[in-house]
Design a protein around this motif. Structure first.
Motif, PDB file in Angstrom:
ATOM      1  N   ALA A  79       0.838  -1.208   0.000  1.00 19.21           N
ATOM      2  CA  ALA A  79       0.000   0.000   0.000  1.00 19.21           C
ATOM      3  C   ALA A  79       0.867   1.249   0.000  1.00 19.21           C
ATOM      4  O   ALA A  79       0.577   2.216  -0.721  1.00 19.21           O
ATOM      5  CB  ALA A  79      -0.932  -0.001   1.218  1.00 19.21           C
ATOM      6  N   VAL A  80       1.930   1.229   0.780  1.00 19.07           N
ATOM      7  CA  VAL A  80       2.852   2.367   0.797  1.00 19.07           C
ATOM      8  C   VAL A  80       3.514   2.506  -0.571  1.00 19.07           C
ATOM      9  O   VAL A  80       3.697   3.613  -1.072  1.00 19.07           O
ATOM     10  CB  VAL A  80       3.925   2.244   1.901  1.00 19.07           C
ATOM     11  N   GLY A  81       3.841   1.370  -1.181  1.00 23.79           N
ATOM     12  CA  GLY A  81       4.460   1.402  -2.506  1.00 23.79           C
ATOM     13  C   GLY A  81       3.588   2.103  -3.522  1.00 23.79           C
ATOM     14  O   GLY A  81       4.071   2.916  -4.318  1.00 23.79           O
ATOM     15  N   VAL A  82       2.297   1.823  -3.497  1.00 22.09           N
ATOM     16  CA  VAL A  82       1.368   2.489  -4.405  1.00 22.09           C
ATOM     17  C   VAL A  82       1.310   3.980  -4.087  1.00 22.09           C
ATOM     18  O   VAL A  82       1.356   4.825  -4.991  1.00 22.09           O
ATOM     19  CB  VAL A  82      -0.034   1.839  -4.332  1.00 22.09           C
ATOM     20  N   THR A  83       1.257   4.311  -2.802  1.00 21.66           N
ATOM     21  CA  THR A  83       1.226   5.719  -2.383  1.00 21.66           C
ATOM     22  C   THR A  83       2.488   6.440  -2.836  1.00 21.66           C
ATOM     23  O   THR A  83       2.426   7.521  -3.432  1.00 21.66           O
ATOM     24  CB  THR A  83       1.079   5.805  -0.840  1.00 21.66           C
ATOM     25  N   VAL A  84       3.641   5.850  -2.560  1.00 20.46           N
ATOM     26  CA  VAL A  84       4.920   6.457  -2.943  1.00 20.46           C
ATOM     27  C   VAL A  84       5.011   6.584  -4.462  1.00 20.46           C
ATOM     28  O   VAL A  84       5.428   7.627  -4.980  1.00 20.46           O
ATOM     29  CB  VAL A  84       6.110   5.639  -2.378  1.00 20.46           C
ATOM     30  N   ALA A  85       4.610   5.540  -5.175  1.00 15.96           N
ATOM     31  CA  ALA A  85       4.666   5.585  -6.643  1.00 15.96           C
ATOM     32  C   ALA A  85       3.810   6.725  -7.176  1.00 15.96           C
ATOM     33  O   ALA A  85       4.221   7.432  -8.105  1.00 15.96           O
ATOM     34  CB  ALA A  85       4.208   4.250  -7.233  1.00 15.96           C
ATOM     35  N   ASN A  86       2.651   6.934  -6.578  1.00 14.22           N
ATOM     36  CA  ASN A  86       1.787   8.037  -7.019  1.00 14.22           C
ATOM     37  C   ASN A  86       2.422   9.391  -6.727  1.00 14.22           C
ATOM     38  O   ASN A  86       2.347  10.302  -7.549  1.00 14.22           O
ATOM     39  CB  ASN A  86       0.408   7.944  -6.368  1.00 14.22           C
ATOM     40  N   PHE A  87       3.034   9.534  -5.566  1.00  8.70           N
ATOM     41  CA  PHE A  87       3.670  10.806  -5.210  1.00  8.70           C
ATOM     42  C   PHE A  87       4.924  11.055  -6.049  1.00  8.70           C
ATOM     43  O   PHE A  87       5.162  12.154  -6.513  1.00  8.70           O
ATOM     44  CB  PHE A  87       4.065  10.843  -3.733  1.00  8.70           C
ATOM     45  N   GLU A  88       5.752  10.027  -6.179  1.00  8.72           N
ATOM     46  CA  GLU A  88       7.039  10.186  -6.846  1.00  8.72           C
ATOM     47  C   GLU A  88       6.917  10.201  -8.364  1.00  8.72           C
ATOM     48  O   GLU A  88       7.696  10.852  -9.039  1.00  8.72           O
ATOM     49  CB  GLU A  88       7.996   9.058  -6.429  1.00  8.72           C
ATOM     50  N   GLY A  89       5.947   9.429  -8.886  1.00 10.57           N
ATOM     51  CA  GLY A  89       5.837   9.281 -10.330  1.00 10.57           C
ATOM     52  C   GLY A  89       6.888   8.298 -10.820  1.00 10.57           C
ATOM     53  O   GLY A  89       7.897   8.056 -10.158  1.00 10.57           O
ATOM     54  N   GLU A  90       6.632   7.714 -11.980  1.00 15.54           N
ATOM     55  CA  GLU A  90       7.576   6.746 -12.545  1.00 15.54           C
ATOM     56  C   GLU A  90       8.412   7.433 -13.620  1.00 15.54           C
ATOM     57  O   GLU A  90       7.876   8.006 -14.557  1.00 15.54           O
ATOM     58  CB  GLU A  90       6.831   5.567 -13.165  1.00 15.54           C
ATOM     59  N   GLU A  91       9.711   7.391 -13.440  1.00 18.48           N
ATOM     60  CA  GLU A  91      10.646   7.944 -14.420  1.00 18.48           C
ATOM     61  C   GLU A  91      11.601   6.825 -14.824  1.00 18.48           C
ATOM     62  O   GLU A  91      12.433   6.406 -14.020  1.00 18.48           O
ATOM     63  CB  GLU A  91      11.433   9.116 -13.833  1.00 18.48           C
ATOM     64  N   LEU A  92      11.443   6.340 -16.035  1.00 16.87           N
ATOM     65  CA  LEU A  92      12.264   5.220 -16.488  1.00 16.87           C
ATOM     66  C   LEU A  92      13.677   5.628 -16.902  1.00 16.87           C
ATOM     67  O   LEU A  92      14.517   4.771 -17.132  1.00 16.87           O
ATOM     68  CB  LEU A  92      11.573   4.484 -17.642  1.00 16.87           C
TER      69      LEU A  92
END
Length: 167
Positions: free
Chosen positions: A17-30
């Motif tokens: 759940a934290v991973g989803v939260t962090v991913a949403n805040f941080e955004g994915e940059e490949l």
């Protein structure tokens, strides 16, 4: 979908759940990049081994996120002397992931939390909206959402305790 992938990588429900939260805040940059204050970053806010300009796959990014979350969770829980509700855990791990262990350990937020001043600790989150002296809009939004999760966690834990004590 990210939660399922993180669970498949061995993360518990709270960490996923934290991973989803962090991913949403941080955004994915490949592709590795320099963040607003010049720190080499990649994927979902990964900094430890990030290289600006390097290309990452989605699987590499999810693996890095899982490793980072596990490490941050271990450091978080070694500093906290009280049992956290799920909302507090998600909020504080997201916060810890963003500000780092040293800042977390030196914070008045942690002092209040360990003194069992739960709501006061939650109310410290919105103070952390600056990076190298610059107020960042993204951090304002993130901290307010973390604060909301934190307060909801404190309130639900109080309600659970009241219910348990009434029986």
């Amino acid at each position: 979908m990210k939660a399922n992938k993180l669970i498949a990588l061995g993360l518990s429900g709270v960490l996923a759940a934290v991973g989803v939260t962090v991913a949403n805040f941080e955004g994915e940059e490949l592709a590795g990049y320099l963040d607003p204050v010049g720190i080499e970053t990649a994927c979902y806010g990964h900094t430890k081994t990030a290289v600006a300009g390097k290309e990452y796959t989605e699987d590499e990014c999810l693996n890095l996120l899982a490793q980072d979350l596990a490490e941050h969770n271990s450091l978080l829980m070694s500093a906290v002397n009280v049992e956290l509700s799920q909302g507090e855990h998600v909020a504080y791990l997201s916060f810890h992931y963003n500000v780092g262990s040293g800042n977390f350990r030196r914070s008045s937020l942690l002092r209040y939390l360990n003194e069992d001043q739960r709501l006061r600790a939650c109310d410290e989150l919105p103070r952390w909206v600056y990076a190298k002296g610059r107020k960042l809009v993204g951090l304002v939004v993130r901290r307010e959402q973390e604060r909301k999760m934190c307060i909801e966690g404190v309130n639900s834990a109080k309600n659970d305790n009241d219910t348990i004590q009434q029986h």
